[in-house]
Design an enzyme around this catalytic site. Structure first.
Site, mmCIF file in Angstrom:
data_model
loop_
_atom_site.group_PDB
_atom_site.id
_atom_site.type_symbol
_atom_site.label_atom_id
_atom_site.label_comp_id
_atom_site.label_asym_id
_atom_site.label_seq_id
_atom_site.Cartn_x
_atom_site.Cartn_y
_atom_site.Cartn_z
ATOM 1 C CD GLU A 132 -2.745 1.334 2.341
ATOM 2 O OE1 GLU A 132 -3.658 2.032 2.199
ATOM 3 O OE2 GLU A 132 -2.538 0.573 3.246
ATOM 4 C CD GLN A 144 -0.256 4.916 3.172
ATOM 5 O OE1 GLN A 144 1.057 5.097 3.419
ATOM 6 N NE2 GLN A 144 -1.039 3.982 3.334
ATOM 7 C CG HIS A 219 -8.871 1.988 2.280
ATOM 8 N ND1 HIS A 219 -8.659 2.963 1.316
ATOM 9 C CD2 HIS A 219 -7.480 1.797 2.855
ATOM 10 C CE1 HIS A 219 -7.631 3.427 1.382
ATOM 11 N NE2 HIS A 219 -6.815 2.690 2.221
ATOM 12 C CG ASN A 222 -12.750 5.242 4.271
ATOM 13 O OD1 ASN A 222 -13.133 6.058 5.177
ATOM 14 N ND2 ASN A 222 -13.502 4.396 3.945
ATOM 15 C CG ASP A 251 -14.544 0.568 11.111
ATOM 16 O OD1 ASP A 251 -15.376 0.995 10.436
ATOM 17 O OD2 ASP A 251 -13.298 1.097 11.244
ATOM 18 C CG ASP A 277 -6.584 -0.141 6.760
ATOM 19 O OD1 ASP A 277 -5.564 -0.439 6.674
ATOM 20 O OD2 ASP A 277 -7.413 0.794 6.300
ATOM 21 C CB ALA A 311 -4.685 6.402 11.988
#
Length: 381
Positions: A132, A144, A219, A222, A251, A277, A311
């Site tokens: 990633e 990131q 993802h 996002n 989630d 993730d 995050a």
């Protein structure tokens, strides 16, 4: 004992639940599935009582960074083994060790450590590596670390492949960056899954990337340009392409339930993949963590940077499965999204289903989706 009979289980087949069934395992493979209770058992078979619970194919997480206090980018075998063990404990039998954007030296060190663990995992099997980054767009960087983001570099990617070889199974990039399409062409030649995320690609740029060989969205929703009625972006482009599959972090934070149902309605279970993730906070609870060069605070199970940016996640695969069904998606479809679809996307031809000849990768779940045990290739771990 290599031969086993798991009896009194509700077996999740690809499109149905087989109640009160027995599954026979020989040398780590599914030998047969019977709907009636066996009256006699060969003494060469270990008998395992499923107690009327669900037996599902082992789940496969194509996107996980860490767990139980360990970050796989820290350059140690211990961290990779810890993630392997935590994956197994939460119903995951195979996973992609997933990187974050970093220096080339840290990335190569992580790859080296993964290579040293493959074949002697203490829990879930490593199905490969998911890169990633670092070829991601700073405008959609999410968590990131921007200081490590850079434009696609074909020479650098060739160096990475020389170190990792066939272990690289998935690469997430921002295709609109200079050199993005050239990199897609190279990755397609290598036979890896080319994913798109942390991208500001327009609809047109995304369509070009999907036409060139990209086939997956990391993802989804996002870390990418949002949908607008005059600027549909890469999400709508992905919705229109039948060959493009979508990752979903279920989630209760990253995606609204209505968005999860929309993705499912458009793509079906065959076009969706449940992921965690997860960062190292999975299984650890609230606290302060260092992840991707950032200080991360986990509060009430939600991981954020100091500026509030999400995050990664702390969800587990069995919890993602539970939440998916709670949001209105059938249990059989949810299992397909957690097991069958990722196996197909990764080309794991003997995993992801409970079928004759397939690997005996199973999870026994109770009605609360709690993992009772996990079996990998016929052995409980």
């Amino acid at each position: 004992m290599n031969n086993k009979i798991i009896h009194d289980v509700n077996v999740l087949l690809p499109h149905q639940i087989l109640p009160s069934a027995s599954v026979w395992i020989t040398n780590g493979k599914v030998e047969r599935i019977e709907t009636q209770e066996a009256s006699t058992f060969d003494e060469d078979y270990e008998r395992i009582d499923g107690k009327g619970m669900w037996l599902i194919p082992g789940m496969i997480d194509v996107h996980i960074h860490g767990a139980n206090g360990y970050d796989m980018m820290d350059g140690t075998e211990e961290s990779i083994q810890a993630v392997s063990q935590t994956c197994a404990a939460t119903g995951c039998t195979s996973f992609l060790a997933t990187t974050v954007s970093s220096t080339i030296d840290d990335l190569l060190n992580m790859i080296c450590r993964v290579k040293s663990v493959v074949g002697r995992e203490q829990g879930a099997k490593i199905a490969g590596i998911h890169l990633e980054g670092p070829y991601l767009n700073p405008r959609r960087k999410g968590m990131q670390n921007e200081k490590y983001l850079r434009h696609p570099d074909l020479d650098e990617m060739k160096l990475i492949f020389r170190e990792a070889g066939s272990l690289i199974k998935m690469v997430t990039i921002a295709p609109e960056l200079p050199g993005g399409l050239e990199l897609i062409s190279y990755l397609k030649e290598q036979g890896v899954v080319i994913a798109v995320a942390h991208s500001d690609a327009t609809y047109e740029e995304a369509k070009e990337a999907f036409g060139a060989g990209a086939s997956h969205v990391t993802h989804c929703f996002n870390g990418m340009r949002p949908i607008h009625h005059r600027d549909p972006g890469l999400i709508v482009a992905a919705f229109e392409e039948p060959h493009v599959s979508l990752q979903a972090i279920v989630d209760e934070v990253h995606l609204h339930p209505a968005i999860i149902r929309l993705m499912h309605r458009i793509k079906g279970p065959q076009g969706m993949v449940l992921i965690t993730d997860a960062l190292q906070a999975m299984g650890m609870g609230d606290g302060e963590y260092l992840f991707g060069g950032h200080h991360v605070t986990v509060s009430e199970g939600v991981a954020r940077l100091a500026d509030g940016t999400l995050a990664s996640s702390t969800v587990t695969m069995n919890e993602a499965l539970r939440l998916t069904t709670a949001h209105g998606i059938s249990f059989t479809d949810a299992v397909q999204m957690a097991s069958t679809s990722p196996a197909r996307i990764l080309g794991l031809t003997n995993k992801g289903k409970i079928e004759l000849g397939y690997d005996a990768d199973f999870v026994l779940l109770n009605e609360k989706y709690e993992v009772q045990w996990t079996m990998i290739e016929g052995k409980r771990v």
